[in-house]
Write an enzyme that holds these catalytic residues in place. Structure first.
Site, PDB file in Angstrom:
ATOM      1  CG  HIS A  48       3.633   3.776   8.301  1.00 48.21           C
ATOM      2  ND1 HIS A  48       2.490   3.955   9.029  1.00 48.21           N
ATOM      3  CD2 HIS A  48       3.252   3.101   7.191  1.00 48.21           C
ATOM      4  CE1 HIS A  48       1.465   3.424   8.375  1.00 48.21           C
ATOM      5  NE2 HIS A  48       1.894   2.907   7.243  1.00 48.21           N
ATOM      6  CD  GLU A  86      -0.966   0.088   3.814  1.00 49.39           C
ATOM      7  OE1 GLU A  86      -2.082  -0.466   3.810  1.00 49.39           O
ATOM      8  OE2 GLU A  86      -0.488   0.665   4.816  1.00 49.39           O
ATOM      9  CB  CYS A  91       3.708   1.061  13.212  1.00 47.66           C
ATOM     10  SG  CYS A  91       3.267   2.155  11.840  1.00 47.66           S
ATOM     11  CG  HIS A 121      -0.647   5.372   3.639  1.00 46.62           C
ATOM     12  ND1 HIS A 121       0.472   5.842   4.263  1.00 46.62           N
ATOM     13  CD2 HIS A 121      -0.708   4.044   3.923  1.00 46.62           C
ATOM     14  CE1 HIS A 121       1.056   4.852   4.932  1.00 46.62           C
ATOM     15  NE2 HIS A 121       0.364   3.731   4.726  1.00 46.62           N
ATOM     16  CG  HIS A 180       4.465   1.034   3.087  1.00 48.76           C
ATOM     17  ND1 HIS A 180       3.811   2.088   2.507  1.00 48.76           N
ATOM     18  CD2 HIS A 180       3.722   0.687   4.172  1.00 48.76           C
ATOM     19  CE1 HIS A 180       2.726   2.358   3.216  1.00 48.76           C
ATOM     20  NE2 HIS A 180       2.638   1.509   4.221  1.00 48.76           N
TER      21      HIS A 180
HETATM   22 MN    MN Z   1       0.937   1.718   5.617  1.00 49.05          MN
END
Ligand code: MN
Length: 145
Positions: A65, A59, A113, A61, A99
């Site tokens: 992270h 994914e 995370c 976005h 990632h």
């Molecule tokens: Mn992610």
């Protein structure tokens, strides 16, 4: 304060959830929210763990992270680079960067995370993006989707 249970990677009063509600784009992975955001810290701290052979969703976005590996080892794709990761490595996932984490070494892979409490929904690759990713042979071999 939230106390570690002393056995395994669990914390008192913290529930263990599925990684995501639905889908078959991930495997053998669960999620615990250790800090949901508070004080002047608009971030969540989560612990994810995947069993050997498990993987997270491929994914990207707008949100970033910050990931610290605290259990086992494996590999991560960030952008167009696949890297070996093991305990205490710190992985940056910048905005809009493909990632995926995989437990490739026959052991669990567990990581903390940090993520913003206010964030966009993850995007999964369509066929054109998959083809672009696969232009790199190492990435083609690595990704699961
Ligand atoms: Mn992610």
């Amino acid at each position: 304060m939230i106390r570690h249970r002393g056995e395994g990677y669990t914390w008192e009063g913290v529930d263990i959830h599925p990684y995501k509600e639905t889908g078959n784009h991930f495997k053998s992975i669960h999620r615990q929210t250790l800090f949901p955001g508070g004080y002047d810290l608009p971030v969540e701290l989560r612990y994810f763990e995947m069993a050997a052979d498990g993987h997270s969703t491929l994914e990207r976005h707008e949100h970033a992270h910050l990931v610290m590996i605290i259990r086992g080892s494996g590999k991560v794709l960030v952008g167009d680079t696949v890297t070996e990761i093991s305990e205490h490595d710190l992985v940056h996932v910048p905005p809009m960067t493909w990632h995926q984490f995989r437990a490739t070494n026959g052991t669990e892979l567990g990581f903390l995370c940090v993520v913003s409490t206010e964030r966009d929904r993850p995007q999964r690759p369509g066929e054109p993006e998959i083809e672009e990713l696969k232009a790199n042979g190492t990435v083609a071999e690595f990704i699961r989707y």
